[in-house]
Motif scaffolding. Sequence first.
Motif, mmCIF file in Angstrom:
data_model
loop_
_atom_site.group_PDB
_atom_site.id
_atom_site.type_symbol
_atom_site.label_atom_id
_atom_site.label_comp_id
_atom_site.label_asym_id
_atom_site.label_seq_id
_atom_site.Cartn_x
_atom_site.Cartn_y
_atom_site.Cartn_z
ATOM 1 N N LEU A 27 0.708 -1.271 -0.001
ATOM 2 C CA LEU A 27 0.030 0.009 -0.056
ATOM 3 C C LEU A 27 1.008 1.337 -0.020
ATOM 4 C CD1 LEU A 27 -2.880 -0.972 2.570
ATOM 5 C CD2 LEU A 27 -2.883 -1.208 -0.106
ATOM 6 N N THR A 28 2.120 1.084 0.512
ATOM 7 C CA THR A 28 3.106 2.223 0.541
ATOM 8 C C THR A 28 3.209 2.561 -1.034
ATOM 9 O OG1 THR A 28 4.057 1.312 2.413
ATOM 10 C CG2 THR A 28 5.446 3.161 1.130
ATOM 11 N N ALA A 29 3.458 1.658 -1.747
ATOM 12 C CA ALA A 29 3.876 2.098 -3.073
ATOM 13 C C ALA A 29 2.688 2.732 -3.800
ATOM 14 C CB ALA A 29 4.106 0.728 -3.839
ATOM 15 N N LEU A 30 1.295 2.394 -3.463
ATOM 16 C CA LEU A 30 0.241 2.926 -4.222
ATOM 17 C C LEU A 30 0.075 4.207 -3.711
ATOM 18 C CD1 LEU A 30 -2.220 1.614 -5.595
ATOM 19 C CD2 LEU A 30 -3.243 0.936 -3.756
ATOM 20 N N ASN A 31 0.229 4.206 -2.293
ATOM 21 C CA ASN A 31 0.066 5.759 -1.596
ATOM 22 C C ASN A 31 0.910 6.691 -2.436
ATOM 23 O OD1 ASN A 31 -2.267 5.170 -0.202
ATOM 24 N ND2 ASN A 31 -0.924 4.520 1.676
ATOM 25 N N ARG A 32 2.216 6.079 -2.715
ATOM 26 C CA ARG A 32 3.350 7.110 -3.326
ATOM 27 C C ARG A 32 3.521 6.881 -4.755
ATOM 28 N NH1 ARG A 32 2.273 8.679 1.022
ATOM 29 N NH2 ARG A 32 3.733 8.643 2.908
ATOM 30 N N ASP A 33 2.482 6.396 -5.355
ATOM 31 C CA ASP A 33 2.840 5.978 -6.663
ATOM 32 C C ASP A 33 2.718 7.412 -7.828
ATOM 33 O OD1 ASP A 33 2.573 5.056 -9.625
ATOM 34 O OD2 ASP A 33 1.285 3.520 -8.974
ATOM 35 N N PRO A 34 3.846 7.717 -8.351
ATOM 36 C CA PRO A 34 3.825 8.851 -9.099
ATOM 37 C C PRO A 34 2.824 8.779 -10.464
ATOM 38 C CG PRO A 34 5.940 7.565 -9.349
ATOM 39 C CD PRO A 34 4.894 6.983 -8.310
ATOM 40 N N ASN A 35 2.325 7.625 -10.603
ATOM 41 C CA ASN A 35 1.201 7.779 -11.841
ATOM 42 C C ASN A 35 -0.159 7.894 -11.234
ATOM 43 O OD1 ASN A 35 3.344 6.801 -13.778
ATOM 44 N ND2 ASN A 35 3.255 4.673 -12.923
ATOM 45 N N GLU A 36 -0.229 7.816 -9.982
ATOM 46 C CA GLU A 36 -1.434 7.969 -9.608
ATOM 47 C C GLU A 36 -1.750 9.548 -8.952
ATOM 48 O OE1 GLU A 36 -4.195 5.960 -9.533
ATOM 49 O OE2 GLU A 36 -2.933 4.110 -10.295
ATOM 50 N N TRP A 37 -0.615 9.909 -8.366
ATOM 51 C CA TRP A 37 -0.822 11.144 -7.594
ATOM 52 C C TRP A 37 0.059 12.418 -8.221
ATOM 53 C CZ3 TRP A 37 -4.815 10.032 -4.440
ATOM 54 C CH2 TRP A 37 -4.733 8.683 -4.039
ATOM 55 N N ALA A 38 -0.396 13.508 -8.254
ATOM 56 C CA ALA A 38 0.200 14.636 -8.729
ATOM 57 C C ALA A 38 1.602 14.847 -8.054
ATOM 58 C CB ALA A 38 -0.536 15.911 -8.911
ATOM 59 N N THR A 39 1.602 15.105 -6.728
ATOM 60 C CA THR A 39 2.646 15.286 -5.730
ATOM 61 C C THR A 39 2.652 14.260 -4.799
ATOM 62 O OG1 THR A 39 1.273 16.813 -4.441
ATOM 63 C CG2 THR A 39 2.524 17.913 -6.195
ATOM 64 N N PRO A 40 3.130 12.930 -5.125
ATOM 65 C CA PRO A 40 3.119 11.673 -4.263
ATOM 66 C C PRO A 40 3.669 12.159 -2.891
ATOM 67 C CG PRO A 40 4.448 11.278 -6.083
ATOM 68 C CD PRO A 40 3.627 12.712 -6.515
ATOM 69 N N GLU A 41 4.694 12.941 -2.872
ATOM 70 C CA GLU A 41 5.310 12.938 -1.588
ATOM 71 C C GLU A 41 4.960 14.268 -0.766
ATOM 72 O OE1 GLU A 41 7.543 10.487 -0.693
ATOM 73 O OE2 GLU A 41 7.597 9.601 -2.590
ATOM 74 N N THR A 42 4.083 14.865 -1.216
ATOM 75 C CA THR A 42 3.701 16.208 -0.445
ATOM 76 C C THR A 42 2.075 15.889 -0.277
ATOM 77 O OG1 THR A 42 5.023 17.492 -2.010
ATOM 78 C CG2 THR A 42 3.745 18.616 -0.606
ATOM 79 N N PHE A 43 2.024 16.439 1.066
ATOM 80 C CA PHE A 43 0.685 16.685 1.666
ATOM 81 C C PHE A 43 -0.273 17.591 0.855
ATOM 82 C CE2 PHE A 43 -2.695 18.238 4.514
ATOM 83 C CZ PHE A 43 -3.308 16.880 4.936
#
Length: 501
Positions: free
Chosen positions: A403-419
Amino acid sequence: MQLTLRTMLLFLWEKAPLQTLLLLSVFLLILAQYLQRRRQHLNYPPGPSGLSRVGYFKMDFKNNHTVLQKFFREYGNIFCTYAGNRTFVMVSGLPLIKEVLVNQDQVFIDRPELPIISHVFKTFGLVMSNGQDWKQQRRFALMTLRNFGLGKKTLEDRIREETRYLTEAIEEEKGQPFDPHFQINNAVSNIICSITFGHRFDYHDSQFREMLKTLDDIMLLQARWECQLFNIVPGIMKFLPGPHQRSFREWKKLESFVKHVIKQHKEDLNPDETRDFIDAYLKEMSKENIHSSFHEENLVFCTLDLFLAGTETTSTTLRWALLYMALYPEIQGKIQAEIDRVVGQSRQPTMADKENMPYTNAAIHEVQRMGNIIPFNVPRVATVDTTVAGYHVPKGSILFTNLTALNRDPNEWATPETFNPEHFLENGQFKKREAFLPFSIGKRVCLGEQLARTELFLFLTCLLQKFKFQAPPNTQLTPNIRYSATLSPASYQICALSRVM
Ligand code: HEM
Ligand SMILES: *[C@@H]1O[C@H](CO)[C@@H](O)[C@H](O)[C@H]1NC(C)=O
């Protein structure tokens, strides 16, 4: 014979724990090598071999993700590794996660036996049980949660009442720096306690405080390498002292607390009134049915599971939420503007407000995405031989979904590492995201999802209605992780300034 082996092990352990561990590792490695040879003709998923597997152990025990990261890059969205005679399969990426948890939900419906847990729970409870027993218990728990107010007004009322106590407790801090861990923990726990035990516990109740502390200790102990090693070689570890033994003693404390409550319920059980989960269960037990899994031991462990799962996760998420609010004052300000506009100050927020509060809703989702509190999901086991992404996955393989990979997936989220609550917004409206799976998915999805979502929304909006959260003067807050059974924020101090003039 057994005694001498035990004495020898104890001696080795106490004189030289590191050497003993190395010895054990070498033994496991040889065993794994032997098993590997037997597997070679089969089309297993790729994975590390030979000495690099020692690296895997090191990583797992220290909770250092870097070694695995390398494997992950090398092997892609599915890889496997071995420990002792067990096969572990790690699956990443939304398509494959849906393949195993949704399309193959019957294959991966069971939990594996994890000795560190089954030593305490045996085959009982909700979280780790399997088969017919699990089905009966899960159905009953869901039905009972519903009867005691899930999705109804009564549950909302309970939560809103609890937020009043919580608000008072935080007001007593008078804007000075404090660690909100304990108050939040107690407030959240009171919701599941009122459903299962029939009442809440005062924040000054020292016995209950002790129980919450015990629960927290257990969560921390689970992350120790000795407990992980117990999962692999329980037959050896059970003779050795260490944190795993301490965790068993702490479990006993929780168990006897629950048993005590059950005893009281049995004494004043009223046939005409069902006060709570325990009452409902006692009545279910009295029904004649020889194949029933409803007996007192199961009642103890189901209650313990609800208490545990209902306290730790939601409370951890709320502690992340307050931390992110203090870290991102502009976002906190936007939520408060929305609360002031939709709810105002004259009444408490309700669940009906949620659909008019897309920004707040998005921010809560974003807290869960960033918090990532259950990084590899709760494990499942393959009940039969199967094929995943073209690879052979044998019966008995233990499945983790990353789930970490999913939550930080650059293909899914515009800014994966930023709140960034914008991840869940589109043209100012709330946008559901398929890659958001903190409660998992499929037949074994979190049983408390709806309860948790209700709690998160009501607790957070009620708190932000009354307080502005910020770092103590001259202090820099950072979202550091404390590794336990969940990923929780490292303890922090925060100031809660009253917003009400
Ligand atoms: C933010 C809060 C929560 C999160 C992130 C969370 C997450 C999860 C996850 C990932 C699972 C594993 C599901 C799977 O194997 O596919 C799970 C299972 C479970 N959760 Fe939650 N949970 C939360 C709150 C709660 C609450 C409040 C309860 C109380 C009723 C609860 C009770 C359970 C139970 C009983 C299971 C085991 C279900 C089964 O094995 O059939 N959870 N949860
Ligand atoms: C899970 O995914 C994260 C993020 O991509 C990665 O860093 C980590 O190594 C993965 N862990 C495992 C065990 O596959």
